[in-house]
Motif scaffolding. Structure first.
Motif: not given
Length: 137
Positions: A50-61, A111-112
């Motif tokens: 799972i990853a979280i959406f950011t303005e510059s891409g995705e960050v792993p959970l 949820k996170l």
């Protein structure tokens, strides 16, 4: 560590992967310790995927959970999960300032944080990558 922790759509809580069979997984509830099968038709996802959406891409959970752990000094989150959406977004912005406010909903934040609290309570809050690499070798 997070690769073996699973979320199953339609079932509450988190599960540990115990074993694999031909068309199913044997999982154990993190909360109750009860073992149950998860079949091929169940939507099962590893927290490590799972990853979280950011303005510059995705960050792993994993990285987000590490930031929450640092903010809370290893304790459960200090925010009430029943807070209004603006309070949840403000709290999450302290952890991940550039999260995508249009694609990350308050329910995702709840949820996170509930997953984080559960992992901390059950002493499964080791989010380091080294442990995962050792088990793979």
């Amino acid at each position: 560590m997070l690769k073996a922790i699973l979320s199953i759509s339609g079932k509450p809580g988190l599960y540990k992967l115990v074993s694999q069979a031909k068309n199913m997984l044997i999982v154990e509830s993190v909360v109750t310790g009860k073992r149950t099968p998860a079949y091929a038709h169940d939507k099962v996802i590893s927290l490590g995927d799972i990853a979280i959406f950011t303005e510059s891409g995705e960050v792993p959970l994993r990285e987000v959970l590490i930031k929450v752990k640092e903010k809370e000094n290893g304790a459960v989150s200090s925010i009430d999960l029943k807070s209004n959406p603006d309070v949840l977004r403000k709290y999450f912005a302290e952890i991940l300032p550039d999260f995508d406010r249009e694609r990350v909903y308050p329910t995702d934040i709840k949820k996170l944080l509930s997953w984080y609290n559960l992992l901390v309570e059950k002493d499964l809050a080791d989010f380091s990558e080294e442990k995962e690499e050792k088990t793979e070798k």
